[in-house]
Design an enzyme around this catalytic site. Structure first.
Site, PDB file in Angstrom:
ATOM      1  N   HIS A 101       0.815  -1.217   0.000  1.00 34.71           N
ATOM      2  CA  HIS A 101       0.000   0.000   0.000  1.00 34.71           C
ATOM      3  C   HIS A 101       0.848   1.267   0.000  1.00 34.71           C
ATOM      4  CE1 HIS A 101      -4.087  -1.727   0.782  1.00 34.71           C
ATOM      5  NE2 HIS A 101      -3.329  -2.778   1.014  1.00 34.71           N
ATOM      6  N   ASP A 142       3.710   9.569  -0.927  1.00 38.11           N
ATOM      7  CA  ASP A 142       2.510   8.859  -0.514  1.00 38.11           C
ATOM      8  C   ASP A 142       2.267   7.712  -1.487  1.00 38.11           C
ATOM      9  OD1 ASP A 142       0.212   8.392   1.010  1.00 38.11           O
ATOM     10  OD2 ASP A 142      -0.326  10.510   1.039  1.00 38.11           O
TER      11      ASP A 142
HETATM   12  C1  GDG Z   1      -2.100   4.287   3.394  1.00 34.10           C
HETATM   13  C2  GDG Z   1      -1.052   4.863   2.431  1.00 34.10           C
HETATM   14  C3  GDG Z   1      -2.703   4.694   0.576  1.00 34.10           C
HETATM   15  C4  GDG Z   1      -8.772  10.890   7.305  1.00 34.10           C
HETATM   16  N1  GDG Z   1      -9.204  11.766   8.227  1.00 34.10           N
HETATM   17  C5  GDG Z   1     -10.404  11.331   8.647  1.00 34.10           C
HETATM   18  C6  GDG Z   1     -10.706  10.162   7.958  1.00 34.10           C
HETATM   19  N2  GDG Z   1      -9.679   9.912   7.147  1.00 34.10           N
HETATM   20  C7  GDG Z   1      -9.618   8.791   6.214  1.00 34.10           C
HETATM   21  C8  GDG Z   1      -9.737   9.294   4.794  1.00 34.10           C
HETATM   22  C9  GDG Z   1      -8.993   8.218   3.996  1.00 34.10           C
HETATM   23  C10 GDG Z   1      -8.000   7.647   5.013  1.00 34.10           C
HETATM   24  O1  GDG Z   1      -8.360   8.143   6.299  1.00 34.10           O
HETATM   25  C11 GDG Z   1      -6.581   8.132   4.736  1.00 34.10           C
HETATM   26  O2  GDG Z   1      -6.115   7.427   3.615  1.00 34.10           O
HETATM   27  P1  GDG Z   1      -4.847   7.929   2.771  1.00 34.10           P
HETATM   28  O3  GDG Z   1      -4.765   7.093   1.555  1.00 34.10           O
HETATM   29  O4  GDG Z   1      -5.012   9.370   2.460  1.00 34.10           O
HETATM   30  O5  GDG Z   1      -3.579   7.777   3.706  1.00 34.10           O
HETATM   31  P2  GDG Z   1      -2.956   6.642   4.714  1.00 34.10           P
HETATM   32  O6  GDG Z   1      -3.755   6.546   5.953  1.00 34.10           O
HETATM   33  O7  GDG Z   1      -1.539   7.052   4.916  1.00 34.10           O
HETATM   34  O8  GDG Z   1      -3.049   5.250   3.914  1.00 34.10           O
HETATM   35  C12 GDG Z   1      -1.741   5.628   1.316  1.00 34.10           C
HETATM   36  C13 GDG Z   1      -3.623   3.975   1.553  1.00 34.10           C
HETATM   37  O9  GDG Z   1      -2.889   3.341   2.596  1.00 34.10           O
HETATM   38  C14 GDG Z   1      -4.449   2.905   0.850  1.00 34.10           C
HETATM   39  O10 GDG Z   1      -3.656   1.999   0.154  1.00 34.10           O
HETATM   40  O11 GDG Z   1      -3.497   5.494  -0.282  1.00 34.10           O
HETATM   41  O12 GDG Z   1      -0.783   6.132   0.413  1.00 34.10           O
HETATM   42  O13 GDG Z   1      -0.145   5.720   3.145  1.00 34.10           O
HETATM   43  O14 GDG Z   1      -9.874   7.204   3.608  1.00 34.10           O
HETATM   44  O15 GDG Z   1     -11.097   9.417   4.495  1.00 34.10           O
HETATM   45  N3  GDG Z   1     -11.869   9.498   8.125  1.00 34.10           N
HETATM   46  C15 GDG Z   1     -12.754  10.009   9.040  1.00 34.10           C
HETATM   47  N4  GDG Z   1     -12.490  11.133   9.770  1.00 34.10           N
HETATM   48  C16 GDG Z   1     -11.343  11.822   9.608  1.00 34.10           C
HETATM   49  O16 GDG Z   1     -11.118  12.832  10.308  1.00 34.10           O
HETATM   50  N5  GDG Z   1     -13.923   9.388   9.229  1.00 34.10           N
END
Ligand code: GDG
Length: 508
Positions: A173, A386
Site C-alpha cells: 500500500h 505517498d
Molecule cells: C495508506 C497509504 C494509501 C482521514 N481523516 C479522517 C478520515 N480519514 C480517512 C480518509 C482516507 C483515510 O483516512 C486516509 O487514507 P490515505 O490514503 O489518504 O492515507 P494513509 O492513511 O496514509 O493510507 C496511502 C492507503 O494506505 C491505501 O492503500 O493510499 O498512500 O499511506 O480514507 O477518508 N476518516 C474520518 N475522519 C477523519 O477525520 N472518518
C-alpha cells in the site's frame, strides 16, 4: 465482479477489521472498523466466503475473551476471522520498531527517521512467522492468499518454507523506494528474497514497480533470476515466476458520491459554509505523519499571507489532523512542530473576527468529513511521498458541484492517475505551493469544472471494485496450468511442523 469460484480468499492484514468496544460493565462487543481495505474486501468475502487473518489487539488485562467475541460475530457472516496471537512486547518491536522506525520512513524516502535495530528485524521475522502459522491453520485446498502491506512482507516466505504451494499474492500500500534508498536496509537481500516468494506482487504505481524491478536486478544474483520487463513484468526465478503489476487502490465511487448528496451531509455543509462568512476554505486532511508534509504546507500558507495582505480575512486554512502512532517519539515532535507553526501564523496574522488557521486534532465523523470536503474551495494534498492518497480521490468524488480545486503533490501515487488535471506542486518547493494556491483561489468556474470532471471520471472508472477484481483476476490467471494442490493432511502436517519449530527453537 470476480467470478472464479475455485478456492476461498484468505485476506491477511496487520489488523483484523474489527474494534473491541466496551458495551457495559465487564461487557464488550465487536464493531467493524472502517477504511478502504474493509470496504473492498467485505463484499468479496461475503459473496465467496473465506477468512480474514490479522491481529485483533491484546485485551488480556481487561479480561476480554476475544475468541468468544469473534465466534459470536461470525455467526452472522459468511466468512471467519482468525486472530494472530502476538504479545504486546513482540508487537511493539515488530510494529513500532521494524514497521514504523524502518520500513515506513525508508519506503517514503525519509531514511533520516530510521533506526536500524537488529532486534526489530528479529521480531519482524518472528511475528511474520506467527501470521504464517495462523494462515496455514486456516488453509484448505486451493485457497488464494492475499497478503497486505509492508508489515507482512515475510509472511509468504514463511509459508513457502513450510511447503505451502497455494497461490500467494502481496499488495504494497505504500511506495517502493529507489534501489539506492532500499539498499540502506542492512537486511535488504532477505527482504527482496522474501518478496520473491509471492506469485503476484502488486504496487500502487508504475514508479514503485520500476523501483522494485531495479532492486531485484541489482540485488539478486543474475544466475538466480531473469527479470523480463514487458508489462506485466515477470521475474523468472529458479523457484517460481513472480508476476509484478500495478493496481492503484481506489474508493467506492458510488458510496462517496451518493453520500455527498445526502440530506445530512448537505445540511452540514451549508452550515459550515455559512459559519465561514464567504471566506475561501482551503482544506488539509491527513493522519499526523511526517510523510504528509504538513509543516511545509503551513509554511507555504504563511508565505501566501505574508505576500498577499489583500487575502487576509478572505481565506481560511482548515487542517484536520487525525491522531496516529502517538506513542512514537517522532510523531510527538511533529505534533509540537505543527502546533508551534499554527500558533505563530495565527498570532502573526489574526484580526478581530478572523483566524487564518483552524487546526483540528481529532477524527471527524464520516458525515462531517464529507461536509468539509464539499464546503472547501481548495484541497491541499501535499505529501512528501505517498503510496496513493485516498483523501485526494475522496475530495474529488465528493465535489459534486465541481467548484473545488485539488492542489496535489507530484510525489503522491494518485498523481500518476490524475496527471495535470490537479494543480501539481513540489511540496519541497514552497514557491510552487504558493503559486498553486494563488492560481486556485482565482481559477474560473469553467476550468474548475473541466479539471474536476476528468478526475471524477477517472475514479468512477477505476473504483475500489475495479481494484479488487483486477488484482484477483491477475492472481488467478497465473494459476492456470498449476492445478495440483496439497491435501488437507499435508496442511495439518505443515502446521504441526511450524508449531514445533517455533516452540522448540524459538528461532528467529
Ligand atoms: C495508506 C497509504 C494509501 C482521514 N481523516 C479522517 C478520515 N480519514 C480517512 C480518509 C482516507 C483515510 O483516512 C486516509 O487514507 P490515505 O490514503 O489518504 O492515507 P494513509 O492513511 O496514509 O493510507 C496511502 C492507503 O494506505 C491505501 O492503500 O493510499 O498512500 O499511506 O480514507 O477518508 N476518516 C474520518 N475522519 C477523519 O477525520 N472518518
Amino acid at each position: 465482479m470476480y467470478e472464479d469460484k475455485e478456492g476461498r480468499l484468505i485476506v491477511v492484514s496487520n489488523r483484523l477489521p474489527i474494534v473491541v468496544k466496551k458495551s457495559g460493565a465487564n461487557r464488550y462487543e465487536l464493531t467493524p472498523s472502517s477504511g478502504g481495505l474493509v470496504t473492498a474486501m467485505t463484499p468479496v468475502l461475503k459473496r465467496d466466503g473465506g477468512v480474514w487473518v490479522g491481529w485483533a489487539g491484546n485485551y488480556e488485562e481487561e479480561g476480554v475473551v476475544l475468541e468468544t467475541l469473534l465466534r459470536q460475530e461470525e455467526q452472522n457472516l459468511a466468512y471467519s476471522y482468525e486472530p494472530v496471537d502476538i504479545n504486546l512486547k513482540e508487537y511493539e518491536l515488530y510494529y513500532k520498531g521494524f514497521c514504523n522506525e524502518i520500513l515506513w520512513p525508508l519506503f517514503h524516502n525519509l531514511s533520516v527517521y530510521c533506526n536500524f535495530s537488529a532486534d526489530y528485524f528479529k521480531a519482524f521475522k518472528r511475528v511474520n512467522r506467527k501470521f504464517a502459522q495462523t494462515v496455514a491453520e486456516a488453509l484448505i485446498d486451493n485457497d488464494f492468499i492475499w497478503i497486505h502491506d509492508y508489515h507482512l512482507i515475510n509472511t509468504g516466505e514463511e509459508l513457502r518454507k513450510n511447503g505451502i504451494q497455494n497461490r500467494i499474492a502481496f499488495f504494497l500500500h505504500i511506495p517502493f523506494p529507489p534501489a539506492e534508498t532500499f539498499n540502506r536496509i542492512p537486511w535488504r537481500l532477505q527482504i527482496v528474497k522474501a518478496l520473491l516468494a509471492y506469485d503476484l506482487i502488486g504496487f500502487q504505481t508504475e514508479t514503485d514497480k520500476k523501483n522494485f524491478l531495479e532492486v531485484v536486478t541489482t540485488c539478486i544474483d543474475e544466475s538466480e533470476i531473469n527479470a523480463k520487463m514487458p508489462d506485466p513484468a515477470t521475474i523468472v526465478g529458479k523457484k517460481r515466476e513472480n508476476k509484478v503489476a500495478v493496481f492503484p487502490i481506489s474508493i467506492d465511487y458510488n458510496e462517496f458520491s451518493d453520500a455527498a448528496g445526502s440530506k445530512p451531509v448537505v445540511q452540514r455543509y451549508r452550515e459550515i459554509k455559512e459559519g465561514y462568512h464567504g471566506q475561501k476554505i482551503i482544506l488539509g486532511v491527513d493522519r499526523l505523519d511526517y510523510s504528509k508534509g504538513i509543516p511545509q504546507r503551513l509554511k507555504a500558507y504563511r508565505t501566501l499571507l505574508k505576500r498577499n495582505p489583500q487575502l487576509h480575512t478572505k481565506v481560511k486554512l482548515i487542517q484536520v489532523l487525525v491522531p496516529s502512532r502517538e506513542d512514537i517519539i517522532e510523531y510527538g515532535n511533529l505534533k509540537r512542530e505543527i502546533e508551534q507553526l499554527v500558533g505563530e501564523i495565527n498570532g502573526r496574522f489574526s484580526q478581530p473576527g478572523w483566524i487564518p488557521i483552524q487546526n483540528c486534532y481529532y477524527t471527524l465523523s464520516r458525515e462531517e468529513l464529507l461536509a468539509y470536503y464539499r464546503a472547501s474551495d481548495i484541497a491541499l494534498v501535499t505529501p512528501l511521498k505517498d503510496g496513493m492518497n485516498l483523501v485526494a480521490k475522496e475530495y474529488c468524488v465528493t465535489n459534486i458541484d465541481r467548484e473545488g480545486v485539488l492542489i496535489l503533490s507530484r510525489f503522491a501515487g494518485v498523481r500518476q492517475q490524475f496527471k495535470d488535471d490537479a494543480l501539481l506542486v513540489n511540496p519541497f518547493d514552497e514557491e510552487s505551493v504558493v503559486d498553486a494556491l494563488k492560481k486556485a483561489l482565482f481559477m474560473d468556474s469553467e476550468e474548475k469544472h473541466k479539471r474536476m470532471e476528468k478526475m471524477q471520471e477517472n475514479v468512477r472508472k477505476y473504483d475500489i471494485y475495479w481494484w479488487v477484481d483486477a488484482f484477483l483476476q491477475a492472481g488467478k490467471r497465473q494459476e492456470r496450468g498449476r492445478k495440483k494442490m496439497l491435501s488437507a493432511d499435508h496442511f495439518s502436517t505443515v502446521v504441526k511442523a511450524m508449531k514445533n519449530a517455533s516452540a522448540v527453537t524459538g528461532r528467529d
